[in-house]
Motif scaffolding. Structure first.
Motif, PDB file in Angstrom:
ATOM      1  N   VAL A 198       0.689  -8.070  10.509  1.00 30.61           N
ATOM      2  CA  VAL A 198      -0.550  -7.199  10.606  1.00 30.61           C
ATOM      3  C   VAL A 198      -1.158  -7.736  12.214  1.00 30.61           C
ATOM      4  CG1 VAL A 198      -2.921  -7.137   9.739  1.00 30.61           C
ATOM      5  CG2 VAL A 198      -1.276  -7.908   8.286  1.00 30.61           C
ATOM      6  N   LYS A 199      -1.593  -6.736  12.699  1.00 30.73           N
ATOM      7  CA  LYS A 199      -2.270  -6.975  13.915  1.00 30.73           C
ATOM      8  C   LYS A 199      -3.566  -6.285  13.759  1.00 30.73           C
ATOM      9  CE  LYS A 199       2.111  -6.783  16.814  1.00 30.73           C
ATOM     10  NZ  LYS A 199       2.759  -5.925  17.779  1.00 30.73           N
ATOM     11  N   VAL A 200      -4.683  -7.052  14.331  1.00 33.46           N
ATOM     12  CA  VAL A 200      -6.300  -6.471  14.106  1.00 33.46           C
ATOM     13  C   VAL A 200      -6.679  -6.888  15.435  1.00 33.46           C
ATOM     14  CG1 VAL A 200      -8.424  -7.011  13.053  1.00 33.46           C
ATOM     15  CG2 VAL A 200      -6.239  -6.988  11.583  1.00 33.46           C
ATOM     16  N   ASN A 201      -7.369  -6.023  16.137  1.00 34.15           N
ATOM     17  CA  ASN A 201      -8.234  -6.212  17.442  1.00 34.15           C
ATOM     18  C   ASN A 201      -9.661  -5.792  17.299  1.00 34.15           C
ATOM     19  OD1 ASN A 201      -6.114  -7.528  19.356  1.00 34.15           O
ATOM     20  ND2 ASN A 201      -4.976  -5.735  18.659  1.00 34.15           N
ATOM     21  N   LEU A 202     -10.513  -6.202  17.719  1.00 35.71           N
ATOM     22  CA  LEU A 202     -11.689  -5.581  17.722  1.00 35.71           C
ATOM     23  C   LEU A 202     -11.879  -4.552  18.932  1.00 35.71           C
ATOM     24  CD1 LEU A 202     -14.918  -5.873  17.206  1.00 35.71           C
ATOM     25  CD2 LEU A 202     -15.037  -7.604  18.870  1.00 35.71           C
ATOM     26  N   ASN A 203     -12.277  -3.532  18.424  1.00 30.74           N
ATOM     27  CA  ASN A 203     -12.315  -2.671  19.505  1.00 30.74           C
ATOM     28  C   ASN A 203     -14.096  -2.293  19.727  1.00 30.74           C
ATOM     29  OD1 ASN A 203     -13.158   0.243  20.428  1.00 30.74           O
ATOM     30  ND2 ASN A 203     -11.063   1.071  19.785  1.00 30.74           N
ATOM     31  N   ASN A 233     -17.775 -14.077  15.370  1.00 32.17           N
ATOM     32  CA  ASN A 233     -17.333 -12.776  15.153  1.00 32.17           C
ATOM     33  C   ASN A 233     -15.678 -12.893  15.505  1.00 32.17           C
ATOM     34  OD1 ASN A 233     -19.898 -11.469  15.044  1.00 32.17           O
ATOM     35  ND2 ASN A 233     -20.225 -12.026  17.252  1.00 32.17           N
ATOM     36  N   LEU A 234     -14.856 -12.322  14.576  1.00 34.56           N
ATOM     37  CA  LEU A 234     -13.640 -12.146  14.360  1.00 34.56           C
ATOM     38  C   LEU A 234     -13.427 -11.080  15.684  1.00 34.56           C
ATOM     39  CD1 LEU A 234     -10.682 -12.589  13.164  1.00 34.56           C
ATOM     40  CD2 LEU A 234     -10.999 -10.526  11.819  1.00 34.56           C
ATOM     41  N   ILE A 235     -12.293 -11.613  16.591  1.00 32.30           N
ATOM     42  CA  ILE A 235     -12.140 -10.554  17.585  1.00 32.30           C
ATOM     43  C   ILE A 235     -10.600 -10.077  17.716  1.00 32.30           C
ATOM     44  CG2 ILE A 235     -14.001 -11.431  19.181  1.00 32.30           C
ATOM     45  CD1 ILE A 235     -11.694 -13.318  20.704  1.00 32.30           C
ATOM     46  N   SER A 236      -9.690 -10.933  16.817  1.00 31.88           N
ATOM     47  CA  SER A 236      -8.425 -10.854  16.682  1.00 31.88           C
ATOM     48  C   SER A 236      -7.542 -11.296  15.595  1.00 31.88           C
ATOM     49  CB  SER A 236      -7.519 -10.712  18.122  1.00 31.88           C
ATOM     50  OG  SER A 236      -7.378 -12.459  18.101  1.00 31.88           O
ATOM     51  N   TYR A 237      -6.545 -11.104  14.903  1.00 27.98           N
ATOM     52  CA  TYR A 237      -5.640 -11.489  13.936  1.00 27.98           C
ATOM     53  C   TYR A 237      -4.310 -10.956  13.897  1.00 27.98           C
ATOM     54  CZ  TYR A 237      -3.829 -12.856   9.373  1.00 27.98           C
ATOM     55  OH  TYR A 237      -3.302 -13.245   8.385  1.00 27.98           O
ATOM     56  N   ARG A 238      -3.512 -11.860  13.933  1.00 29.23           N
ATOM     57  CA  ARG A 238      -2.066 -11.724  13.883  1.00 29.23           C
ATOM     58  C   ARG A 238      -1.584 -12.531  12.741  1.00 29.23           C
ATOM     59  NH1 ARG A 238      -3.892  -8.941  17.099  1.00 29.23           N
ATOM     60  NH2 ARG A 238      -3.249  -8.505  19.211  1.00 29.23           N
ATOM     61  N   SER A 239      -0.525 -11.867  12.276  1.00 25.70           N
ATOM     62  CA  SER A 239       0.468 -12.557  11.168  1.00 25.70           C
ATOM     63  C   SER A 239       1.723 -11.786  10.806  1.00 25.70           C
ATOM     64  CB  SER A 239      -0.287 -12.435   9.608  1.00 25.70           C
ATOM     65  OG  SER A 239      -0.107 -11.110   9.139  1.00 25.70           O
ATOM     66  N   LYS A 240       2.825 -12.761  10.463  1.00 28.38           N
ATOM     67  CA  LYS A 240       4.231 -12.415  10.201  1.00 28.38           C
ATOM     68  C   LYS A 240       4.375 -12.997   9.045  1.00 28.38           C
ATOM     69  CE  LYS A 240       5.967 -11.278  14.792  1.00 28.38           C
ATOM     70  NZ  LYS A 240       6.774 -11.497  15.844  1.00 28.38           N
ATOM     71  N   THR A 241       4.963 -12.256   7.854  1.00 33.51           N
ATOM     72  CA  THR A 241       5.450 -12.840   6.539  1.00 33.51           C
ATOM     73  C   THR A 241       6.790 -12.293   6.242  1.00 33.51           C
ATOM     74  OG1 THR A 241       3.050 -12.788   5.991  1.00 33.51           O
ATOM     75  CG2 THR A 241       4.469 -13.208   4.396  1.00 33.51           C
ATOM     76  N   LEU A 242       7.430 -13.343   5.734  1.00 32.33           N
ATOM     77  CA  LEU A 242       8.687 -12.736   4.980  1.00 32.33           C
ATOM     78  C   LEU A 242       8.615 -12.840   3.710  1.00 32.33           C
ATOM     79  CD1 LEU A 242      11.671 -11.823   6.377  1.00 32.33           C
ATOM     80  CD2 LEU A 242      12.353 -14.547   6.198  1.00 32.33           C
ATOM     81  N   GLN A 243       8.948 -11.927   2.963  1.00 28.55           N
ATOM     82  CA  GLN A 243       8.439 -11.673   1.420  1.00 28.55           C
ATOM     83  C   GLN A 243       9.892 -11.392   0.900  1.00 28.55           C
ATOM     84  OE1 GLN A 243       5.111 -10.161  -0.252  1.00 28.55           O
ATOM     85  NE2 GLN A 243       6.174  -9.283  -1.682  1.00 28.55           N
ATOM     86  N   ASN A 244      10.741 -12.180   0.124  1.00 26.68           N
ATOM     87  CA  ASN A 244      12.220 -11.922  -0.093  1.00 26.68           C
ATOM     88  C   ASN A 244      12.917 -11.134   0.715  1.00 26.68           C
ATOM     89  OD1 ASN A 244      11.538 -12.896  -2.714  1.00 26.68           O
ATOM     90  ND2 ASN A 244      11.468 -11.257  -3.767  1.00 26.68           N
ATOM     91  N   LYS A 245      12.902 -11.762   2.233  1.00 22.48           N
ATOM     92  CA  LYS A 245      13.589 -11.230   3.188  1.00 22.48           C
ATOM     93  C   LYS A 245      13.047  -9.762   3.837  1.00 22.48           C
ATOM     94  CE  LYS A 245      18.114 -13.405   1.678  1.00 22.48           C
ATOM     95  NZ  LYS A 245      19.347 -13.312   1.661  1.00 22.48           N
ATOM     96  N   LYS A 246      11.935  -9.549   3.322  1.00 21.09           N
ATOM     97  CA  LYS A 246      11.338  -8.108   3.635  1.00 21.09           C
ATOM     98  C   LYS A 246      10.193  -8.712   4.630  1.00 21.09           C
ATOM     99  CE  LYS A 246       9.137  -4.041   2.354  1.00 21.09           C
ATOM    100  NZ  LYS A 246       8.329  -3.163   1.154  1.00 21.09           N
ATOM    101  N   GLU A 247      10.353  -8.153   6.050  1.00 22.80           N
ATOM    102  CA  GLU A 247       9.247  -8.335   6.819  1.00 22.80           C
ATOM    103  C   GLU A 247       7.933  -7.549   6.584  1.00 22.80           C
ATOM    104  OE1 GLU A 247      11.015  -8.199  10.708  1.00 22.80           O
ATOM    105  OE2 GLU A 247      12.230  -9.765  10.408  1.00 22.80           O
ATOM    106  N   LYS A 248       6.853  -8.246   6.807  1.00 18.85           N
ATOM    107  CA  LYS A 248       5.483  -7.689   6.699  1.00 18.85           C
ATOM    108  C   LYS A 248       4.714  -8.269   8.026  1.00 18.85           C
ATOM    109  CE  LYS A 248       5.367  -6.634   1.775  1.00 18.85           C
ATOM    110  NZ  LYS A 248       4.509  -6.591   0.616  1.00 18.85           N
TER     111      LYS A 248
END
Length: 226
Positions: free
Chosen positions: A104-109, A87-102
């Motif tokens: 995601v934060k996912v948490n199991l509720n 079971n997925l309980i969390s996810y984190r990511s950071k991405t730089l796309q052509n200098k634009k920051e993106k």
């Protein structure tokens, strides 16, 4: 023939649905090359760390598209999936796309039995039936929808079994099942639609190749497994 394809499709899903993370218990690293128009432009790697019933999957990726020596598109980032058993309980990511920051934060509720998502494209709740849209897991072929690993947006998907194929990657031959993954919502703009061809090795259940068209032919190819 149509009936045979449906039977094969059901058999495949029955085989992969049991003990998903168990398929990867002996794998510590998956490396994939990223190609555009048959030229290597980057990589995507997945590192597996385990402690008891917890598995952490670290994804690092980078690619760069150049035109006449000048960089026209560049993406670099990392993500972290945390699983308790299957079971997925969390996810984190950071991405730089052509200098634009993106991000995601996912948490199991646990109380709501939903995912809490905070992302650069979507913030809100999501069904636990969603999967992070990465290429290390064949479970993506079982899901009805996926969470973008870069922006957090949710996209419903359809998966179609195309057939059995033997393919060669870097001199290695794989006996694969070929699938087509597309967006369920046909009204989406073309640049927002899911439209991937995916090849899964029947022996290891690893995704060995992903292909799609978007301003050129893109491929993710399995490079190394440890």
């Amino acid at each position: 023939m149509k009936k045979l394809i449906i039977i094969l499709f059901v058999v495949f899903f029955s085989s992969v649905s049991q003990g998903h993370m168990a398929h990867y218990k002996k794998i510590n690293k998956i490396e994939m090359e990223i190609l555009r128009n048959n030229e290597v432009i980057g990589y995507s790697s997945y590192l597996f760390n385990r402690k008891g019933d917890t598995t952490i999957v670290i994804n690092q990726f980078k690619f760069e598209v150049k035109l006449l020596g000048a960089t026209v598109f560049k993406v670099e980032g990392h993500g972290k999936e945390t699983y308790l058993k299957d079971n997925l309980i969390s996810y984190r990511s950071k991405t730089l796309q052509n200098k634009k920051e993106k991000f995601v934060k996912v948490n199991l509720n646990k109380k709501l039995k939903k995912f809490d998502i905070e992302g650069s494209s979507y913030t809100g709740l999501a069904s636990l039936n969603n999967i992070i849209g990465n290429w290390w897991s064949h479970k993506i072929l079982q899901a009805e929808s996926q969470i973008s690993p870069i922006s957090g947006s949710i996209k419903e998907q359809l998966v179609t079994f195309i057939g059995k194929e033997n393919i060669i990657i870097d001199g290695n031959e794989y006996n694969t099942d070929h699938f087509k993954l597309t967006s369920k919502d046909v009204s989406l703009p073309e640049d927002k639609k899911l439209n991937f061809d995916i090849w899964v090795d029947k022996k290891t259940l690893l995704i060995v190749k992903v292909s799609y068209e978007r301003m050129g032919n893109w491929e993710y190819r399995l490079k190394n497994v440890e």
